[in-house]
Design an enzyme around this catalytic site. Structure first.
Site, mmCIF file in Angstrom:
data_model
loop_
_atom_site.group_PDB
_atom_site.id
_atom_site.type_symbol
_atom_site.label_atom_id
_atom_site.label_comp_id
_atom_site.label_asym_id
_atom_site.label_seq_id
_atom_site.Cartn_x
_atom_site.Cartn_y
_atom_site.Cartn_z
ATOM 1 C CD GLU A 1 -6.142 0.854 8.581
ATOM 2 O OE1 GLU A 1 -6.065 0.530 7.383
ATOM 3 O OE2 GLU A 1 -5.256 1.521 9.155
ATOM 4 C CD GLU B 1 -3.838 6.062 4.463
ATOM 5 O OE1 GLU B 1 -2.624 5.840 4.496
ATOM 6 O OE2 GLU B 1 -4.685 5.145 4.424
ATOM 7 C CD1 TRP C 1 5.154 11.593 -2.324
ATOM 8 C CD2 TRP C 1 6.683 11.970 -0.738
ATOM 9 N NE1 TRP C 1 4.488 11.878 -1.159
ATOM 10 C CE2 TRP C 1 5.405 12.115 -0.166
ATOM 11 C CE3 TRP C 1 7.799 12.142 0.078
ATOM 12 C CZ2 TRP C 1 5.204 12.443 1.175
ATOM 13 C CZ3 TRP C 1 7.610 12.474 1.413
ATOM 14 C CH2 TRP C 1 6.328 12.619 1.943
ATOM 15 C CG ASN D 1 14.079 6.634 -2.545
ATOM 16 O OD1 ASN D 1 13.453 7.542 -2.000
ATOM 17 N ND2 ASN D 1 13.865 5.352 -2.263
ATOM 18 N N GLY D 2 15.791 9.237 -1.165
ATOM 19 C CA GLY D 2 16.320 9.389 0.176
ATOM 20 C C GLY D 2 16.533 10.850 0.518
ATOM 21 C CE LYS E 1 1.571 -0.236 -0.667
ATOM 22 N NZ LYS E 1 0.262 -0.397 0.000
ATOM 23 C CE LYS F 1 -6.334 1.503 4.456
ATOM 24 N NZ LYS F 1 -5.181 1.866 5.292
ATOM 25 N NE ARG G 1 9.383 3.524 -4.730
ATOM 26 C CZ ARG G 1 10.136 2.720 -3.975
ATOM 27 N NH1 ARG G 1 9.972 1.411 -4.033
ATOM 28 N NH2 ARG G 1 11.033 3.206 -3.163
ATOM 29 C CG HIS H 1 -12.672 10.606 29.429
ATOM 30 N ND1 HIS H 1 -12.507 10.956 30.747
ATOM 31 C CD2 HIS H 1 -13.229 9.366 29.427
ATOM 32 C CE1 HIS H 1 -12.932 9.973 31.520
ATOM 33 N NE2 HIS H 1 -13.375 8.995 30.750
ATOM 34 C CB CYS I 1 12.027 9.043 -5.000
ATOM 35 S SG CYS I 1 11.839 10.663 -4.253
#
Length: 611
Positions: free
Chosen positions: A483, A490, A76, A100-101, A606, A487, A28, A506, A2
């Site tokens: 990564e 995301e 968020w 926020n939190g 973010k 990406k 964010r 495997h 947030c």
């Protein structure tokens, strides 16, 4: 997570400023937004909306509000879905709050307040802060006295800003585990989640410390600590070039702009570590015996964790120093055994990642010295560490990290060279060779950007139409496979997995058929013959091989792959930095063709500032 902004002005209507601040906080990640001001009668007036800030702007255009003091928020969703009723600011007739939190004991507080007759209008944990404040104000406490009582009841990590009905000369903010900054501007004071929120209006900024709370009034800013004592906190001037870094500069997306900035970012990060004309690496003097440490514990989340994995290969290879790499979200829960002679290295772009900060504090409690690798010099991670290495990436607005990742890799590569030298394992000639390779890296990255059109077509024709994609790498390119898969997930919402190529037999080989692209990250290095064997296993099962390598490697393939990204040949030492770019571009272009929100992917934030 947030985003918060609050502004107290002597003269101006703050609504346009708050809206501008909310737009700066979009990076964010959020799913609703809102603001509240005091009108000319001193009453609270709110506008809130589910969805993007453009929806909130439309509401304001249809029903304007104005005032000289106000608060704004991008939410968020955690507790309760992304509805208008759950959007901040949350309010009673006496007070509005943005948060926020996470308030961990909110259910106990909500039940207590409900029994006393308070009626809750949202499903959020945040509303208990407003209701508690309202109760204490009704009891006759001043806003400052009520703040002390409220903060004493809340458990968890949070930053809060309160706006009080009838008090157009007052804002109160508080932080515990979640960042909050005070901005001092001409004719105004402001509060924000970070420097980006308050930078356009402030000449200097002060970061509150944990358990601080601040009273903004016509007389200035008065900061109190957790014991209620008035304290002074250091302030820093705002970079006069701040505004120059905020736009897209003609690029379609922030992410594309930030990917294209990477040659410059890597060069800037290296320049900060070079000893002038001598061209030697000269890391800042660190208040810890880094080279003589028994081992390094590197802790990070997400993309920063994959940078740490590459760093493990480099440091163990060049300095022969044992390195453990942990996910910050798991680290302290496994009860890690930390060597008193070891050093913990914490990596974060924002420096405010909740799990990484919690890991830092755990390491501190265990007697470890702390080194941070961070992009925000005034962040909590930077301030709480014993020593710090700064990445010179500048503001990163795309939720999916790009330039911060390659800057972190650059720092870790330099750290490996430095440790290898201090431990007597690298001679002068080898040090110079490795530094020269790093200095050549920005030019190689620029060459990759010149091939963006070929990567775009590959993404369009092979990756974007797929439901599942696998990524394979070996050695230092194994973390790049992880990564790359991250990406793609995301940005495009395509299911993707990254594997060490030797693990394909495997289990993951069961996923391979003619509908599954397999991206093989294969620079010509000592492990190239091994990964070619893995590639043939994929090809024999009908998988669509997408080859990422150099021309020398491409010529050694037995047959044409389904697609190829052919790069200039680079030394294996710098390959992870160079190959990060095509991995990013492939995910970016696949997402663009699928029409997703590249800069602000759904459900993502973010900076994850709550656990």
């Amino acid at each position: 997570m947030c985003g918060i902004i609050g502004i107290l002005s002597q003269n101006d209507n703050v609504v346009p400023h708050i809206m501008d601040g909310l737009k700066l906080l979009e990076y964010r990640g959020y799913d609703s937004a809102g603001l509240a001001v005091l009108d000319e009668r001193g009453m609270l007036d709110r506008r809130r909306a589910s969805g993007k800030i453009t929806v909130l702007a439309e509401k304001l255009a249809a029903s304007p509000i104005s005032g000289k003091v106000g608060i704004g928020h991008t939410r968020w969703a955690t507790h309760g879905p992304a509805t208008e009723a759950n959007a901040h600011p949350l309010a009673t007739p006496k007070v509005a709050v943005v948060h926020n939190g996470i308030i961990e004991n909110y259910l106990d507080l909500k039940n207590e307040l409900t029994r006393q007759g308070h009626v809750f209008e949202s499903q959020t944990d945040s509303e208990v802060a407003a209701r508690l404040m309202h109760r204490h104000l009704e009891e006759g406490l001043s806003p400052e006295e009520a703040t002390v009582e409220v903060l004493g009841r809340l458990e968890g990590a949070f930053s809060l800003v309160f706006l009080f009905a009838g008090r157009d000369d007052l804002l109160i903010g508080a932080r515990r585990g979640s960042p909050l900054a005070v901005g001092y501007g001409e004719g105004l004071l402001c509060l924000g989640s970070d420097a980006l929120a308050v930078g356009p209006y402030a000449q200097k900024i002060t970061y509150l410390e944990d358990d601080d709370w601040v009273v903004l009034s016509g007389g200035g800013a008065s900061i109190r600590d957790g014991l209620g004592r008035q304290v002074e906190r250091a302030s820093a001037p705002v970079d006069p070039n701040f505004q120059m870094n905020l736009g897209k500069s003609g690029y379609r997306h922030f992410m594309l702009k930030e990917m294209c900035e990477q040659p410059q970012v890597v060069g800037d990060t290296l320049s900060a570590l070079l000893d002038g004309p001598a061209g030697r690496l000269a890391l800042p003097e660190l208040p810890m015996p880094l080279a003589s440490a028994s081992r390094l514990n590197i802790v990070a989340c997400g993309t920063s964790y994959y940078a740490a994995m590459v760093g493990k290969y480099w440091i163990e290879g060049l300095a022969k120093m044992p390195v453990d790499v942990d996910l910050a979200s798991e680290f302290r829960y496994r009860g890690p055994v930390l060597d008193p002679a070891g050093v913990s290295v914490l990596i974060s772009q924002s420096g405010e990642t909740a799990d990484t900060l919690a890991a830092l504090r755990h390491c501190r409690a265990e007697g470890q010295k702390i080194l941070s690798i961070v992009n925000v010099k005034d962040s909590s991670l930077s301030r709480e560490a014993d020593g710090r290495l700064l990445t010179m990436a500048g503001p990163e607005f795309g939720v999916a990290s790009t330039k911060a990742f390659t800057a972190q890799l650059t720092i870790l590569a330099a750290l490996a060279i430095n440790l290898g030298s201090q431990r007597g394992l690298l001679g002068e000639a080898e040090q110079q060779r490795l530094v020269r390779l790093l200095l050549e890296t920005p030019a190689h990255m620029a060459e990759v950007l010149a091939k963006a059109r070929a990567i775009e077509l590959l993404a369009k024709n092979i990756i974007a139409p797929s439901r599942d994609v696998l990524y394979l790498g070996r050695g230092p390119t194994y973390p790049l496979a992880l990564e790359g898969a991250l990406k793609l997930k995301e940005l495009s919402y395509i299911h993707a997995e990254g594997y060490a190529a030797g693990e394909i037999k495997h289990g993951p080989i069961a996923l391979v058929d003619e509908s599954v692209p397999v991206v093989v990250i294969a620079p010509t290095d000592p492990l190239f013959p091994k990964i070619m064997s893995n590639l043939e296993v994929v090809r024999a099962r009908g998988g669509q091989v997408v080859f990422m390598g150099d021309q020398r490697g491409r010529d050694r393939l037995n047959s044409d792959p389904a697609g190829a990204v052919v790069l200039s040949q680079v030394d294996p030492f710098v390959a992870p930095i160079v190959y990060a770019l095509p991995v990013q571009l492939l995910a970016y272009h696949a997402a663009v063709f699928k029409g997703t929100d590249v800069d602000q992917p759904r459900n993502l934030a973010k900076s994850v500032t709550v656990e």
